[in-house]
Scaffold this motif. Structure first.
Motif, short mmCIF file in Angstrom:
data_model
loop_
_atom_site.label_atom_id
_atom_site.label_comp_id
_atom_site.label_asym_id
_atom_site.label_seq_id
_atom_site.Cartn_x
_atom_site.Cartn_y
_atom_site.Cartn_z
N ALA A 62 0.82 -1.21 0.00
CA ALA A 62 0.00 0.00 0.00
C ALA A 62 0.86 1.26 0.00
CB ALA A 62 -0.94 0.00 1.19
N THR A 63 1.96 1.25 0.73
CA THR A 63 2.85 2.42 0.76
C THR A 63 3.57 2.58 -0.56
OG1 THR A 63 3.14 2.25 3.15
CG2 THR A 63 4.81 3.48 1.94
N ILE A 64 4.08 1.50 -1.10
CA ILE A 64 4.78 1.56 -2.38
C ILE A 64 3.81 2.05 -3.47
CG2 ILE A 64 5.94 0.18 -4.15
CD1 ILE A 64 6.96 -1.56 -1.73
N ASP A 65 2.59 1.54 -3.46
CA ASP A 65 1.58 1.99 -4.43
C ASP A 65 1.30 3.49 -4.30
OD1 ASP A 65 1.33 -0.55 -5.50
OD2 ASP A 65 -0.53 -1.01 -4.42
N SER A 66 1.23 3.99 -3.06
CA SER A 66 0.93 5.41 -2.88
C SER A 66 2.05 6.30 -3.40
CB SER A 66 0.62 5.73 -1.41
OG SER A 66 1.77 5.61 -0.60
N ILE A 67 3.29 5.84 -3.32
CA ILE A 67 4.43 6.59 -3.86
C ILE A 67 4.41 6.56 -5.38
CG2 ILE A 67 6.96 6.65 -4.04
CD1 ILE A 67 6.96 5.48 -1.13
N LEU A 68 4.22 5.39 -5.95
CA LEU A 68 4.21 5.25 -7.41
C LEU A 68 3.02 5.98 -8.04
CD1 LEU A 68 5.29 1.52 -7.72
CD2 LEU A 68 6.72 3.58 -7.93
N LYS A 69 1.88 5.98 -7.37
CA LYS A 69 0.69 6.67 -7.86
C LYS A 69 0.96 8.17 -8.02
CE LYS A 69 -3.97 7.76 -6.30
NZ LYS A 69 -4.88 7.61 -5.18
N LYS A 70 1.79 8.72 -7.15
CA LYS A 70 2.13 10.14 -7.20
C LYS A 70 3.39 10.40 -8.04
CE LYS A 70 0.18 12.90 -5.17
NZ LYS A 70 -0.93 13.79 -5.36
N LYS A 71 3.79 9.38 -8.81
CA LYS A 71 4.92 9.45 -9.76
C LYS A 71 6.27 9.63 -9.07
CE LYS A 71 1.93 11.12 -13.32
NZ LYS A 71 1.73 10.53 -14.51
N GLY A 72 6.36 9.15 -7.84
CA GLY A 72 7.64 9.14 -7.15
C GLY A 72 8.37 7.84 -7.40
N THR A 73 9.62 7.82 -7.05
CA THR A 73 10.43 6.60 -7.09
C THR A 73 10.73 6.24 -5.64
OG1 THR A 73 11.42 7.28 -9.16
CG2 THR A 73 12.60 5.61 -7.92
#
Length: 88
Positions: A62-73
């Protein structure tokens, strides 16, 4: 800052290392965890082009998804997990 009924206050901070600037910060309420608060911070900030680092507690889908959703690495440490593989 610690009482018999409460833990020490904990904050989650979104910090820009190159500029030394705090971009966002939130107190972690007693009934939740820093992982939940971190996801809230990611949701309300632009992470595009950013490298997000955190400790192993944040290594959950869930945390990794939230970062990727906001176009972060993300660069997160691995923690021991149990994997099973099926062979053909």
């Amino acid at each position: 800052a610690v009482t018999e009924n409460e833990r020490a206050p904990t904050h989650v901070t979104l910090y820009d290392v190159p500029s030394g600037t705090v971009l966002d910060q939130e107190l972690v309420p007693n009934k939740t965890t820093e992982v939940t608060v971190a996801r809230d911070i990611f949701e309300r900030n632009n992470l595009e082009g950013s490298l997000v680092t955190a400790d192993a507690a944040h290594t959950v889908p869930a945390t990794i998804d939230s970062i990727l959703k906001k176009k972060g690495t993300t660069y997160l440490p691995l923690k021991t997990i149990s994997l099973s593989f099926s062979t053909p």
